[in-house]
Motif scaffolding. Structure first.
Motif, PDB file in Angstrom:
ATOM      1  N   ALA A   1      -8.156  35.399  15.021  1.00  0.00           N
ATOM      2  CA  ALA A   1      -8.125  36.773  15.528  1.00  0.00           C
ATOM      3  C   ALA A   1      -8.939  36.876  16.814  1.00  0.00           C
ATOM      4  CB  ALA A   1      -8.697  37.737  14.489  1.00  0.00           C
ATOM      5  N   PRO A   2      -8.400  37.531  17.849  1.00  0.00           N
ATOM      6  CA  PRO A   2      -9.108  37.648  19.130  1.00  0.00           C
ATOM      7  C   PRO A   2     -10.083  38.811  19.162  1.00  0.00           C
ATOM      8  CG  PRO A   2      -6.944  38.619  19.335  1.00  0.00           C
ATOM      9  CD  PRO A   2      -7.043  38.099  17.915  1.00  0.00           C
ATOM     10  N   ARG A   3     -10.891  38.904  18.124  1.00  0.00           N
ATOM     11  CA  ARG A   3     -11.901  39.970  18.049  1.00  0.00           C
ATOM     12  C   ARG A   3     -13.080  39.443  17.237  1.00  0.00           C
ATOM     13  NH1 ARG A   3      -7.331  41.442  15.394  1.00  0.00           N
ATOM     14  NH2 ARG A   3      -6.734  42.641  17.215  1.00  0.00           N
ATOM     15  N   PRO A   4     -14.232  40.053  17.379  1.00  0.00           N
ATOM     16  CA  PRO A   4     -15.408  39.567  16.647  1.00  0.00           C
ATOM     17  C   PRO A   4     -15.217  39.616  15.133  1.00  0.00           C
ATOM     18  CG  PRO A   4     -16.060  41.053  18.419  1.00  0.00           C
ATOM     19  CD  PRO A   4     -14.568  41.157  18.299  1.00  0.00           C
TER      20      PRO A   4
ATOM     21  N   GLY B   1     -10.429  28.401  19.139  1.00  0.00           N
ATOM     22  CA  GLY B   1      -9.903  28.637  17.798  1.00  0.00           C
ATOM     23  C   GLY B   1      -9.159  27.436  17.265  1.00  0.00           C
ATOM     24  N   LYS B   2      -8.588  27.600  16.077  1.00  0.00           N
ATOM     25  CA  LYS B   2      -7.829  26.531  15.427  1.00  0.00           C
ATOM     26  C   LYS B   2      -6.585  26.182  16.244  1.00  0.00           C
ATOM     27  CE  LYS B   2      -7.471  29.236  11.865  1.00  0.00           C
ATOM     28  NZ  LYS B   2      -7.144  29.807  10.528  1.00  0.00           N
TER      29      LYS B   2
ATOM     30  N   PRO C   1      -5.198  30.985  19.598  1.00  0.00           N
ATOM     31  CA  PRO C   1      -4.223  29.918  19.804  1.00  0.00           C
ATOM     32  C   PRO C   1      -2.964  30.001  18.952  1.00  0.00           C
ATOM     33  CG  PRO C   1      -6.454  29.034  19.642  1.00  0.00           C
ATOM     34  CD  PRO C   1      -6.514  30.465  19.196  1.00  0.00           C
ATOM     35  N   ASP C   2      -2.886  30.964  18.016  1.00  0.00           N
ATOM     36  CA  ASP C   2      -1.663  31.116  17.228  1.00  0.00           C
ATOM     37  C   ASP C   2      -0.484  31.411  18.144  1.00  0.00           C
ATOM     38  OD1 ASP C   2      -2.986  30.736  14.872  1.00  0.00           O
ATOM     39  OD2 ASP C   2      -3.017  32.851  14.287  1.00  0.00           O
ATOM     40  N   LEU C   3       0.671  30.868  17.778  1.00  0.00           N
ATOM     41  CA  LEU C   3       1.904  31.200  18.493  1.00  0.00           C
ATOM     42  C   LEU C   3       2.498  32.494  17.950  1.00  0.00           C
ATOM     43  CD1 LEU C   3       3.566  27.657  18.679  1.00  0.00           C
ATOM     44  CD2 LEU C   3       2.087  28.774  20.376  1.00  0.00           C
TER      45      LEU C   3
ATOM     46  N   ALA D   1      -1.247  35.213  21.532  1.00  0.00           N
ATOM     47  CA  ALA D   1      -1.754  34.711  22.813  1.00  0.00           C
ATOM     48  C   ALA D   1      -1.413  33.244  23.032  1.00  0.00           C
ATOM     49  CB  ALA D   1      -3.269  34.909  22.877  1.00  0.00           C
ATOM     50  N   GLY D   2      -1.306  32.473  21.950  1.00  0.00           N
ATOM     51  CA  GLY D   2      -0.988  31.061  22.088  1.00  0.00           C
ATOM     52  C   GLY D   2       0.310  30.807  22.822  1.00  0.00           C
ATOM     53  N   LEU D   3       1.270  31.709  22.697  1.00  0.00           N
ATOM     54  CA  LEU D   3       2.530  31.553  23.430  1.00  0.00           C
ATOM     55  C   LEU D   3       2.316  31.706  24.923  1.00  0.00           C
ATOM     56  CD1 LEU D   3       5.201  33.424  21.257  1.00  0.00           C
ATOM     57  CD2 LEU D   3       5.067  30.978  21.728  1.00  0.00           C
ATOM     58  N   LEU D   4       1.493  32.678  25.319  1.00  0.00           N
ATOM     59  CA  LEU D   4       1.206  32.845  26.744  1.00  0.00           C
ATOM     60  C   LEU D   4       0.403  31.662  27.275  1.00  0.00           C
ATOM     61  CD1 LEU D   4       0.316  36.641  27.175  1.00  0.00           C
ATOM     62  CD2 LEU D   4       2.480  35.485  27.594  1.00  0.00           C
TER      63      LEU D   4
END
Length: 301
Positions: free
Chosen positions: A66-69, A204-205, A172-174, A186-189
């Protein structure tokens, strides 16, 4: 002389292997919830694991892209109904992104992502600026992940890459599961940016730094750190629903992994409908670059 690889077992419940481990690094989205509601049995399974007796306490660190704290993820879990008793700590790619930005005080950042992710910048010495003024790119996702695709970003990505700007990918998730849909991440971008030559740093993972941080946190929680030792990798289990991130990341740091089938790979494995049971996954797993140590339909005890 070739040998036939050992079959990968399918578990009926976490209880079958739980006593082998002191620490679980558990994915969040796709395992504990589907983006809308909690998977109640998954939370109960982690609570049961944490209650097992042993030489050291059994602990659970949630490791999320997740792109948040982490505290923000905790509030989301509260809202979905995931019990706090199911875990001891949360570590997110947002936490690592925060640290990476902190190491670049005064950065002028072009943020690619929705407003809901702005908490990742809280308390940092930075400026959020338009594209032409930026010296760093931070990607937390698509502005509208319900309608946009990476192709909508290609002109800007090409301009940023031509300037040689580094992109920090905060997720990094697609894709992730949301209800019965897969939502681009975001991983797709980041992949599109790397493809055209843009430099990318992944927070991240499946990348090693997030696992090193999670294992250090786990060592402190289980008491290993008090003895001046890291947590024993043989006593750590990673649980997740994504081959590319959860399983590959665990393999990369030498810890066991458990793949949850009813996640982002559910359609490929034929378990999207509620009445379909998980069948033989050997053929599908045989086509993957990395393999889990076991598979489970859903995380249950």
């Amino acid at each position: 002389m070739s040998t036939t690889p050992a079959p990968i077992p399918t578990l009926q419940g976490l209880a079958e292997v739980a006593d082998r481990y002191d620490l679980i690094l558990c994915d969040v989205w796709g395992v504990l919830h589907d983006g809308q509601t909690a998977h109640t049995a998954a939370g109960e399974a982690l609570i049961r694991f944490r209650g097992l007796p042993g030489a050291r306490p059994r602990r659970v660190v949630l490791v999320s892209n997740a792109p948040r704290p982490g505290d923000g993820v905790g509030r989301i879990l509260d809202r979905f109904g995931v019990p706090r008793e199911a875990y001891d700590a949360i570590l997110t790619s947002g936490d690592l992104t925060h640290d990476l930005i902190a190491a670049r005080p005064g950065a002028r950042i072009r943020h690619l992502g929705p407003e809901r992710d702005l908490g990742i910048f809280q308390g940092l010495d930075l400026s959020l600026v338009p594209e032409p003024e930026a010296d760093l790119v931070v990607c937390t996702g698509l502005f509208d992940d319900r309608s946009e695709t990476p192709d909508d970003y290609r002109p800007e990505l090409e301009r940023l890459a031509a300037r040689g700007l580094t992109m920090i990918c905060a997720n990094p998730d697609l894709v992730v599961e949301s209800g019965n849909r897969l939502i681009p991440c975001a991983g797709l971008l980041a992949a599109a940016y790397a493809e055209i030559g843009g430099p990318v740093v992944y927070a991240g993972k499946p990348h090693r730094p997030v696992y090193e941080a999670a294992l250090a946190k786990g060592a402190a929680l289980t008491g290993a750190a008090l003895a001046g030792a890291p947590v024993d990798p043989a006593r750590v289990l990673a649980i997740g629903d994504a081959i590319r991130t959860d399983i590959a990341g665990a393999r990369g740091v030498g810890i066991a992994s458990l793949l949850v089938a009813r996640g982002i790979h559910a359609e490929e494995l034929g378990v999207t409908a509620a009445h379909h049971r998980l069948g033989d996954v050997a053929e599908w797993l045989g086509r993957q670059a990395v393999h889990p140590d076991a598979v489970i339909e859903r995380l249950v005890w």
